[in-house]
Design an enzyme around this catalytic site. Structure first.
Site, short mmCIF file in Angstrom:
data_model
loop_
_atom_site.label_atom_id
_atom_site.label_comp_id
_atom_site.label_asym_id
_atom_site.label_seq_id
_atom_site.Cartn_x
_atom_site.Cartn_y
_atom_site.Cartn_z
CB CYS A 189 -1.02 0.28 1.55
SG CYS A 189 -1.74 -1.06 1.14
NE ARG A 240 4.32 1.56 -0.16
CZ ARG A 240 5.61 1.59 0.52
NH1 ARG A 240 7.00 1.43 -0.13
NH2 ARG A 240 5.70 0.64 1.64
CD1 TRP A 285 -0.08 -6.41 -3.26
CD2 TRP A 285 -0.24 -6.88 -0.35
NE1 TRP A 285 0.23 -8.13 -3.48
CE2 TRP A 285 -0.15 -8.23 -1.88
CE3 TRP A 285 -0.36 -7.21 0.27
CZ2 TRP A 285 0.84 -9.79 -1.13
CZ3 TRP A 285 -0.03 -7.99 0.66
CH2 TRP A 285 -0.02 -9.12 0.44
CG ASN A 340 1.79 0.89 4.12
OD1 ASN A 340 1.55 -0.40 3.86
ND2 ASN A 340 3.38 1.45 4.56
N GLY A 341 0.37 -0.79 6.37
CA GLY A 341 0.33 -1.69 7.18
C GLY A 341 -0.76 -2.51 8.04
CD GLU A 355 15.30 -13.64 -9.11
OE1 GLU A 355 14.98 -14.02 -8.64
OE2 GLU A 355 15.61 -12.38 -10.04
CE LYS A 399 12.19 -11.39 -11.58
NZ LYS A 399 13.13 -11.19 -9.88
CD GLU A 458 8.56 -11.19 -9.24
OE1 GLU A 458 7.69 -11.09 -8.79
OE2 GLU A 458 9.97 -11.34 -9.74
CG HIS A 490 17.26 -37.97 -6.15
ND1 HIS A 490 17.56 -38.94 -5.70
CD2 HIS A 490 18.60 -37.40 -6.62
CE1 HIS A 490 19.21 -38.98 -5.73
NE2 HIS A 490 19.62 -38.14 -6.74
CE LYS A 527 10.80 -2.23 -6.93
NZ LYS A 527 11.13 -4.18 -7.51
C1 AGP Z 1 11.43 -10.39 -6.63
O1 AGP Z 1 11.44 -10.09 -8.31
C2 AGP Z 1 9.74 -9.87 -6.24
N1 AGP Z 1 9.65 -9.01 -7.06
C3 AGP Z 1 10.37 -10.83 -4.97
O2 AGP Z 1 10.63 -11.53 -4.39
C4 AGP Z 1 11.27 -9.79 -3.63
O3 AGP Z 1 12.47 -10.00 -4.17
C5 AGP Z 1 10.68 -9.20 -2.35
O4 AGP Z 1 9.65 -9.37 -1.99
C6 AGP Z 1 11.62 -9.04 -1.62
O5 AGP Z 1 11.96 -7.79 -1.11
P1 AGP Z 1 13.25 -7.00 -1.06
O6 AGP Z 1 14.35 -7.69 -2.34
O7 AGP Z 1 13.21 -5.64 -1.26
O8 AGP Z 1 13.56 -7.11 0.32
#
Ligand code: AGP
Length: 614
Positions: free
Chosen positions: A2, A27, A77, A103-104, A487, A491, A494, A510, A609
């Site tokens: 948020c 956010r 969010w 926010n929170g 990673e 990517k 997501e 396995h 984010k």
């Molecule tokens: C990455 O593509 C994601 N959006 C997510 O996994 C992110 O890396 C994670 O939420 C950690 O965020 P930060 O690095 O701001 O702590």
């Protein structure tokens, strides 16, 4: 998650609020709203879904709305209650005179709600936030002072919050406060701002102050007064922000993600600049304050992080162990905090976070700090909560990252880990001079190699198109590139919502091998080095089950042509540095698949984010 924003001044508030919310969209983006004082009355405008829906509503009522020069806004969010207009902020009290954005998470909202309902408050949403609106209204009824009402309310609420509040009877005033959630005040000429993050203010002012936990600010067009929870006045600490508004433009790219992928050669140069000066000079990390004698004696390091930052941490483990011979444990912050964690003053605890605001990582480092560990933070936001709580800092200098999918910040985190590991190895004397020279030289030429991959991005685009209709995807690697496989898969999942998983290639047989047939693409990361032949054998096993084989390699080995249907060839690089190069084609592959599928690349569904809730 948020984003909140507030404006009081002499300009059309709604324009500034909408601009601010646009830059805070990273956010959250499942609903949004603004509260404005129009002709002496607090009015709310809310929309479900993307911010554009709110813009449309505002547009339809613009003549009336544009009169207001004070307001607060929110982009959501969802945590408590589905994304809907009823649950969208701002929230109000029974009489509608108080409007609040938050926010929170208010952890004791259920208890508060019972009390407030008993006093006659009627709740219209499923959110935790609405309790604060009623609580502030009830405190205002007793005090007739908005700052005091907010202060008294915060004494009763538990949890994390950044709040901005307006009241119909308190003209031209915004009261804002925070606890465990970011909040920054912006100072203008005859106008003041408040927001969750700098991008919401930077185009209007570079003069700002970060509010600390439990501080309350009262803003009018010409004044800003900060007090603490005990009512002591806090002197204003005005900083000049180093940000440029241009950082928030796509600069001609279709998406921020593509722009940010292309920024990576420059990011590597930025991170190295001033830290790797000449080949003979030791790496200089000015903000690492850990005593060198203590560093030499360290017998354990723990690294905590989430998501992409966790993958950077996994590469970090590999290189610190390799260069320094110190055992390193890496753990997801969310797991670290809910077990009997063994940490002490002889353990260095490293937190890695792009935003520096991830709630789980903040909790993890606070826990370790209480046990006496030295806390080192690797972050892209030297202005963040984590950075401010750190004993040592490695700022990663990636610039603002807008796309929810992290790319350039991952690259910057990797380079920071190389620098940190070399720095520690130089202090310990655990690595030979020749090896050091080679490593430093390779780091310096890395940007050119990334550039080379970016120049040939059309090859990856073709492969992306060919594989975009597959429902599942497997990425395999071993050793230092196992995190690269994780990673690459993260990517892809997501931003395209394809079920992509990264495996250690040795683990395939396995269990996961049972899934393989001609409907399963398997991308093998085959960088020359210790595990090259081993991965090749694992790839043979996958090919024998008819999997659709793709290689990502720096080898020109002819054998690969028979085994793989497609080969992504990248410049040669030493195995230890290869994660920083191998990730780039995987970012592009994910990007082009998502773009080909028409997905919302920069704002994937259900994500935000900055994950500021545990
Ligand atoms: C990455 O593509 C994601 N959006 C997510 O996994 C992110 O890396 C994670 O939420 C950690 O965020 P930060 O690095 O701001 O702590």
């Amino acid at each position: 998650m948020c984003g909140i924003v507030g404006y009081v001044g002499d300009k059309t508030a709604v324009d500034i609020l909408l601009e601010g919310l646009t830059s805070l969209e990273y956010r959250g983006y499942d609903s949004s709203g603004v509260a404005l004082n129009i002709d002496g009355k607090v009015e709310l405008f809310k929309a479900q879904g993307k911010l554009q829906n709110l813009r449309n509503i505002v547009q339809n009522n613009y003549t009336q709305i544009s009169k207001s020069t004070i307001g607060i806004g929110h982009i959501r969010w969802a945590t408590h209650g589905v994304p809907s207009i009823a649950n969208a902020h701002p929230h109000t009290c029974n009489c509608g005179k108080v409007a609040i954005v938050h926010n929170g998470i208010i952890e004791n909202f259920k208890e508060l709600k019972v009390k407030l309902e008993a006093q006659g408050c009627t709740f219209r949403s499923q959110t935790d936030t609405e309790t604060v609106a009623h609580l502030v209204a009830s405190k205002f009824a007793q005090t007739h002072d908005l700052t005091e009402a907010v202060r008294l309310a915060t004494l009763e609420i538990e949890g994390a919050y950044a709040l901005a509040v307006i009241h119909q009877d308190v003209k031209n005033t915004i009261v804002a406060t925070r606890r465990n959630a970011p909040l920054v005040i912006g100072f203008g000429e005859g106008e003041n701002f408040v927001a969750s993050d700098i991008p919401a203010l930077i185009q209007y002012t570079k003069k700002a102050m970060y509010l600390d936990d439990n501080q309350i600010v009262t803003l009018t067009p010409n004044s800003a007064k900060v007090i603490d929870i005990e009512k002591n006045e806090i002197p204003l600490k005005v900083e000049t922000l180093p940000w440029e508004p241009v950082a928030l433009s796509k600069m001609g790219y279709k998406h921020f993600m593509l722009k940010e992928i292309h920024e990576q050669p420059d990011i590597v140069r930025n991170v190295l600049s001033g830290k790797l000066r000449t080949m003979d000079e030791p790496i200089s990390l000015d903000e690492v304050t850990l005593d060198k004698a203590k560093l030499k004696d360290l017998n354990r390091i723990q690294i905590v992080a989430c998501g992409t930052s966790l993958h950077a941490a996994m590469v970090g483990k590999y290189i610190i162990e390799d260069f320094c011979g110190i055992p390193v444990e890496v753990e997801a912050s969310s797991e670290y905090i809910y077990r009997k964690t063994i940490t002490d003053e002889n353990t260095l605890v490293i937190g890695v976070s792009q935003s520096g605001e991830t709630a789980d990582t903040i909790t993890a480092i606070r826990l370790a700090k209480k046990k006496g560990s030295h806390i080192l933070i690797v972050t892209n936001r030297p202005d963040s909560t984590m950075a401010r709580e750190a004993d040592s800092l490695v700022p990663v200098n990636a610039g603002i990252e807008v796309s929810v999918a992290a790319t350039k910040s991952y690259m910057a985190q990797l380079i920071s880990f190389y620098l940190l590991a070399i720095y520690m190895a130089e202090v310990k004397g655990s690595i030979s001079k020749e090896e050091l020279m080679d490593l430093k030289h390779e780091l310096i030429v890395l940007p050119q190699k990334i550039d080379k991959i970016l120049t040939h991005k059309e090859d990856i685009q073709k492969i992306a198109r060919k594989f975009s209709s597959f429902k599942d995807f497997i990425f395999v690697a071993r050793g230092i590139n196992f995190p690269t496989a994780l990673e690459g898969a993260l990517k892809l999942k997501e931003i395209s919502y394809i079920n992509a998983t990264g495996y250690s290639a040795g683990e395939l047989k396995h269990g996961p091998i049972a899934m393989l047939d001609d409907s399963m693409p398997v991308l093998a990361i085959l960088m020359k080095g210790k595990v090259y032949e081993k991965i090749l054998s694992n790839a043979e096993e996958a090919k024998a089950r008819n999997a659709r084989m793709i290689a990502l390699t720096d080898s020109d080995d002819q054998k690969l042509d028979e085994l793989f249907e497609n080969i992504i060839r990248i410049p040669e690089i030493s195995e230890i540095l290869s994660p920083a190069l191998a990730i780039v084609p995987l970012q592009l592959l994910a990007y082009y698949i998502a773009e080909f599928l028409g997905k919302d690349v920069d704002q994937p569904r259900n994500l935000a984010k900055s994950v500021t809730v545990e």
